[in-house]
Structure formats: C-alpha cells, structure tokens
Design an enzyme around this catalytic site. Structure first.
Site, short mmCIF file in Angstrom:
data_model
loop_
_atom_site.label_atom_id
_atom_site.label_comp_id
_atom_site.label_asym_id
_atom_site.label_seq_id
_atom_site.Cartn_x
_atom_site.Cartn_y
_atom_site.Cartn_z
N TYR A 306 0.83 -1.20 0.00
CA TYR A 306 0.00 0.00 0.00
C TYR A 306 0.87 1.25 0.00
O TYR A 306 1.87 1.32 0.71
CB TYR A 306 -0.91 0.03 1.22
CG TYR A 306 -1.83 -1.17 1.35
CD1 TYR A 306 -2.11 -1.97 0.25
CD2 TYR A 306 -2.40 -1.51 2.57
CE1 TYR A 306 -2.95 -3.06 0.37
CE2 TYR A 306 -3.24 -2.61 2.69
CZ TYR A 306 -3.51 -3.38 1.59
OH TYR A 306 -4.33 -4.47 1.71
N GLU A 381 -19.77 0.45 21.30
CA GLU A 381 -20.77 0.56 20.24
C GLU A 381 -21.48 1.91 20.21
O GLU A 381 -22.15 2.23 19.22
CB GLU A 381 -21.79 -0.58 20.37
CG GLU A 381 -21.16 -1.94 20.07
CD GLU A 381 -22.12 -3.10 20.30
OE1 GLU A 381 -22.10 -4.05 19.50
OE2 GLU A 381 -22.87 -3.05 21.30
#
Length: 416
Positions: A306, A381
């Site tokens: 990358y 979350e």
C-alpha cells in the site's frame, strides 16, 4: 448532534448496533467474503438502493439525489482477520461463529456505519448529486481490494471520497484527522541466503547461512539507524526459517520482513540499503577453493504494498471546520499523530481528493482497551451513531458546497 434531535435516532442506533453484531458473528477472510457480500446486497435491496458486485466479493451501490450535483464516495472495508476470538465478559452474544476468523479491526463497525449513513440519505433524498457506497473486500492483505475496485470502475464519476477507521489509540467517540501524510506505506522483503551445508563438526567445509542471516540483520538495522531518523521508518523481521537437524549446517536460510515509511525517498533508501547489506555479507563469507564455487549467494524479493495515505489538505481543512461547527461536544484532533499502520484507502486518495478519519473507541470504564488485531479486540458501540453522523454530515455538506472542499488550482467545481 444532528441525529440526537431526531425521534427516530434511537431506532437507527439500535439497528446499526444489531448490524455490527451480525457482521461480527460471521467474519470472512480477504476475497472470501461471499456470505458477507450476499448479506450486504440483501440489506441494500430491502432499503431500495441500487447495487452491484465489484472486485469479486465487494459491493458498489449508489444513492442519487433529486437534482444534479457532485458525487462523493463513502468506503467501508468488509474482511476479517485470521484470528481466533477469545470469549470475554462482553462478547458472548456476538462472538465469532467462524472458527479462526474474527473482525478484530473494526470492519464490522465500518459496515454498520455505512449502512446507517445510507439509510439517512435514502430516506432524505433532497440533496444534489450522488452518494456512492463502496463495500470493499480484502483490505487486510496486500495488494488489497482497493485497486480492484478502481480497475473495475468504482471511482468513475466520483469527485471526492471519504473513509473512517475505528482505533483504540484515542478515546471513545473522539475524532482524529491529519492533512497530508497520515498512514504509512507497507513494504515486504524476502531474502534467501544460500550457503553450503554440511556436518556441524566440519564448519571449515561449510558456509553457514545462519551466521550470514544474523550478520545481515544486524548490519541492516545499524546501517539504517545511521542514515534515517527513527520517526521516518519502522522495520522488522517476522520470520527466519532454515535447517532441520541440530547437527547440520543448513544450505539456506529464509528471512521475511517488513518496513513502513511516509515518503518514497525513505523507501528507496531502505530498498538500496537492504541490497547493499546483502552484497557485503555475501562477500564477507566467500571462501577460496573449487568446492565453494558459486557459494554463497542470495535472492532478494521486495514487494511494495500500500502507498502512503495522504489526506487532501484542502478537504481536511473543510472537514475540520465542519466538525468543529456541528459537533462541539466531540473531542476533535485536527493534527493527530501519523501512524505506521497502513491502509489501501491510500489508493483511492491517489485518484480523487478526500480524507480518511480516525474514530476513537478506547473506553477503560467498559474495558475497551485492546489494540486492533487483538483476539479480544472490541469496540464501544456508542461510537457507531457518532461515525454515522459524521459520514452523513460531511457528505451532505460536500454535496451542497463542493467548492470549499476541493482545491480550485487542481480541481474544477464539479457539476452533473
């Protein structure tokens, strides 16, 4: 925040969390995300969003507004890792059901946030232009899925792109961004050092590749330390393999390693130094005599993975201003530190302007402290609705005001 004022925000947040847990239960490895792909397509179909397969196991979708305008792409990675998840006090309801595979890097949360954003745009179609949704496979293993998405037309007609990654290196709900280089390039090197094997009692009749490998690694580290500042690179050897018996010098040793940089010049220096150190080590171990003809020797393979992830400075400045304006309750890091982590989102940013954000999930009170790729990695979350709001807010502002996000010197204001 914008969505907190909406009565349906609680229902949206619950739905996003449920999706994250569903994806977490059934992770799949890079370019094996067939069931994940089916589920993504099914959810999009239920939402009435046009979608198609891309890059074998990925999904490309489009939401078009009510008037012409620019196009912004939003990307989520979808693959898991080859990690056996451990049971904790938190994950019993959603622990991975796929043995040896785990969403240990937040990709389950990335998918959930992208679906939340899609839901908002699909329900509120009064915007110009297009929102492109990229559910990208195989972020975890170079060469990655981004290049496949690009090659298959995933960025055609796209004027800007935005991505986000969940990290535990800053506190839950905080947002980090950085103009310019943000994440490192990833590069892999594999060396085979060939000596001359034989009985360990007669080293004079052998050329020991084990000793050669030790000398090579030590000389490489030393040579790089003399040439480069430590904040410019990181390098390490992940595997050394050779030999089979305790009393025999092996014929060859394999060395597998990786290095990461923030610019091409540093990469070139490391490339060159690896080869120079190998040449010197091999020359040092040459022995005279016909029996040693052709020994020692080496083979070197370098794979540049990358590229450096470079956030567009103009786009980043506009994002920072909008975040400060719309999210005064959030901690925002406009100059977060560079990281030696790597991301193939960098490939998209080489094609179109945009930004890759860091969304913090560290929460010691909830025992959310494990780093990404850990077998007990988890997320807070509550950040999922935050990420959804950020995706939606920035994207909508770009669609309505593209000029402030795009560099007028290199990019004309799009119109469709």
């Amino acid at each position: 925040m914008l969505l907190r004022e909406n009565p349906s925000a609680e229902a949206l947040e619950t739905w996003i969390i449920q999706l994250r847990r569903e994806f977490h239960r059934y992770p799949e490895l890079s370019f094996e995300e067939y069931e994940t792909q089916k589920r993504i397509l099914k959810i999009l179909e239920e939402m009435g969003i046009e979608a198609r397969k891309i890059a074998d196991t990925g999904v490309l979708a489009s939401i078009k507004g009510t008037s012409p305008g620019p196009c912004i792409a939003l990307r989520s990675d979808i693959d898991g890792l080859q990690v056996q998840e451990e049971l904790t006090e938190k994950n019993s309801e959603y622990i991975s059901r796929n043995k040896g595979v785990m969403h240990a890097c937040g990709h389950d949360g990335h998918m959930a946030m992208l679906f939340g954003t899609a839901k908002l745009f699909q329900e509120k179609r009064d915007f110009p232009g297009e929102v492109r949704l990229i559910f990208q496979p195989a972020e975890e293993i170079p060469p990655g899925g981004a290049e496949r998405v690009i090659a298959e037309g995933g960025l055609e007609g796209v004027d800007a792109i935005m991505g986000m990654h969940i990290f535990t290196n800053h506190e839950s709900g905080s947002v980090g961004l950085r103009p310019g280089p943000f994440m490192a390039s990833t590069n892999r090197f594999e060396v085979i050092l060939r000596g001359k094997g034989g009985h360990i009692s007669l080293p004079q009749k052998c050329i020991d590749p084990v000793r050669m490998s030790v000398d090579f690694i030590n000389s490489l580290y030393s040579a790089l330390e003399k040439q480069l500042e430590p904040d410019r690179y990181i390098i390490g050897v992940g595997r050394i393999r050779g030999g089979a018996q305790f009393n025999r010098i092996p014929d060859a040793v394999e060395i597998l390693g990786s290095y990461r940089t923030f610019d091409r010049e540093t990469t070139d220096i490391i490339d060159r130094t690896i080869e120079e150190c190998l040449e010197k080590v091999v020359k040092r171990y040459v022995k005279p005599g016909e029996e040693f003809s052709g020994f020692p020797d080496y083979k070197l393979d370098i794979l540049h993975g990358y590229p450096v992830l470079v956030n567009d400075p103009v786009f980043a400045d506009a994002v920072n201003s909008k975040l400060q304006e719309n999210f005064p309750e959030l901690t925002i890091y406009p100059e977060i530190e560079k990281t030696f982590a790597a991301e193939d989102f960098a490939s998209y940013l080489q094609k179109v302007p945009g930004i890759f954000l860091s969304l913090g999930t560290r929460n010691p009170e909830k025992n959310i402290v494990e780093i990404n790729h850990s077998c007990t990695f988890d997320i807070d979350e509550t950040i999922l609705i935050t990420g959804t709001e950020i995706f939606y807010t920035i994207s909508l502002d770009f669609l309505n005001n593209p000029g402030k996000y795009l560099n007028p010197v290199t990019t004309s204001t799009p119109s469709r």
